[in-house]
Design a protein around this motif. Structure first.
Motif: not given
Length: 420
Positions: A221-223, A258-264
């Motif tokens: 999670k880059s943020t 995981y993409n939908e959760l904003g994760c790489e």
């Protein structure tokens, strides 16, 4: 005077001012004479010297380093009836066999040689030490300019290394210089130097099929700069060991989640799309994240996983040695001339070539033997190494004829007392 002579026993051995009986009595009065001597020089034909050493030094030698005559046109040995190679190999086989009993189960022997006899020498060493005790053959760039010969100029020599018993032999790593360490480990976290190594496996055994349990996604999670691997209950569903298959449909479902959760969703993938595997297993990766050793980094518009590889001051020797330090002309011939001008010895090795051979084959308290001592470079190298790390290595050098008095002994005497 007596106290001075006890403190300097080499002076007694080398001077003509005292008769033999006085020397014997004085030396016999020094209880720790062997301990106080860093080296032993033997003026003898080497086969006879090896016989002499048998009783006292049986299984005591840790490293044998020899640089025998190469039997080329420049240093040809005497031979009869055109049996050129066999005469040279007979000389070598006798001495290699006789020195075997001086080695112990941790010992190695290193023999410097060139292309002319290398293939034949290795066959003899297979016979004496056993083919299973071969360790390596190091190529060393000893003459960057090349020696003129037919077809191809010769620029390198070899160091052939065998163990007495490969299963118990001990060899050692190189210690990096401060400059080399800084270049290799160029990053810092404030306290420690490190380098970043891709966690993705490359080279042999790199595909996920070859190590299926080392294939799984990292989540980043880059943020929030949070890195983790998928939970174990998800991890065990990726590969079915009973059917030996990967569930790629399930893998795509996880990626969407995981993409939908904003994760790489980070997998080990080659540039051509081939699915690879990680260098570390699942549990090791979890610990690596907890310890701050594994990080996610964006390169070329995609995230990859890297290991923070902290600086180790030691590095394994490679099978190819090159660089100015191994140049036999500047670090061998010229050095020898500066120590003993006008000496008749040809083709000495670079002092650093010999030092590095001894570094990887012995530790600070070991005994090193060279029964083709020549210019005494092996003794010189041992003395240098002891000065460098305060070691207590000892050397035995054997040389015969005029070389002993004209070259070997004078050079060792100079090196002992001259630290420049």
């Amino acid at each position: 005077t007596i106290e001075f002579l006890k403190a300097n026993p080499y002076f007694v051995l080398d001077t003509a001012f005292f008769d033999a009986d006085f020397k014997y009595k004085l030396l016999a009065s020094i209880d720790d004479f062997d301990e106080r001597c860093d080296g032993l020089l033997i003026h003898s034909e080497n086969f006879q010297a090896l016989n002499l050493l048998q009783e006292k030094y049986r299984e005591s030698i840790k490293c044998i380093y020899i640089d025998p005559p190469y039997n080329t046109a420049a240093s040809e040995i005497a031979y009869k009836n055109e049996y050129k190679h066999s005469s040279w190999l007979s000389l070598m086989e006798n001495r290699l066999s006789r020195s075997l009993s001086l080695m112990n189960d941790t010992s190695v022997i290193e023999v410097a040689i060139d292309d002319f006899e290398q293939r034949y020498l290795q066959t003899v060493m297979d016979s004496v030490y056993g083919i299973d005790n071969f360790i390596t053959n190091i190529a060393i760039l000893t003459n960057p300019k090349g020696r003129e010969q037919e077809f191809v100029s010769q620029a390198h020599d070899y160091s052939i290394i065998y163990a007495k018993n490969k299963t118990t032999a001990k060899m050692y790593d190189f210690r990096l210089t401060e400059d080399a360490h800084s270049k290799k480990y160029s990053l810092s976290d404030g306290e420690h130097k490190y380098r970043e190594l891709p966690l993705k496996r490359t080279g042999s055994g790199k595909t996920r099929e070859e190590r299926p349990f080392m294939f799984f996604p990292f989540i980043y999670k880059s943020t929030e700069q949070i890195l983790y691997v998928i939970p174990r209950d998800e991890y065990v569903k990726i590969y079915n060991k009973d059917t030996n298959t990967f569930d790629d449909d399930y893998l795509r479902t996880l990626k969407l989640k995981y993409n939908e959760l904003g994760c790489e969703f980070i997998l080990p993938i080659e540039e051509n799309g081939t699915l690879l595997r990680w260098r570390w297993g699942y549990d090791s990766c979890i610990k690596g994240i907890e310890d701050g050793i594994l990080i996610a980094k964006k390169t070329a518009n995609k995230y990859s996983i890297y290991e923070k590889n902290y600086g180790d001051e030691y590095v394994s020797p490679k099978s190819l040695w090159y660089g100015e330090r191994y140049d036999a002309s500047s670090k061998g011939t010229n050095l020898l001339k500066s120590i003993l001008p006008g000496n008749p010895f040809d083709y000495p090795k670079s002092i650093y070539t010999v030092e590095d051979n001894i570094r990887i084959s012995s530790s600070e308290n070991d005994l090193i033997l060279d029964y083709f001592a020549g210019s005494g470079t092996t003794g010189h190298a041992v003395i240098n190494l002891n000065r460098d790390d305060s070691g207590k290595r000892k050397y035995i050098l054997v040389e015969m004829g005029n070389y002993f008095d004209l070259v070997t002994k004078p050079i060792i005497k100079t090196v002992i007392y001259d630290t420049d």
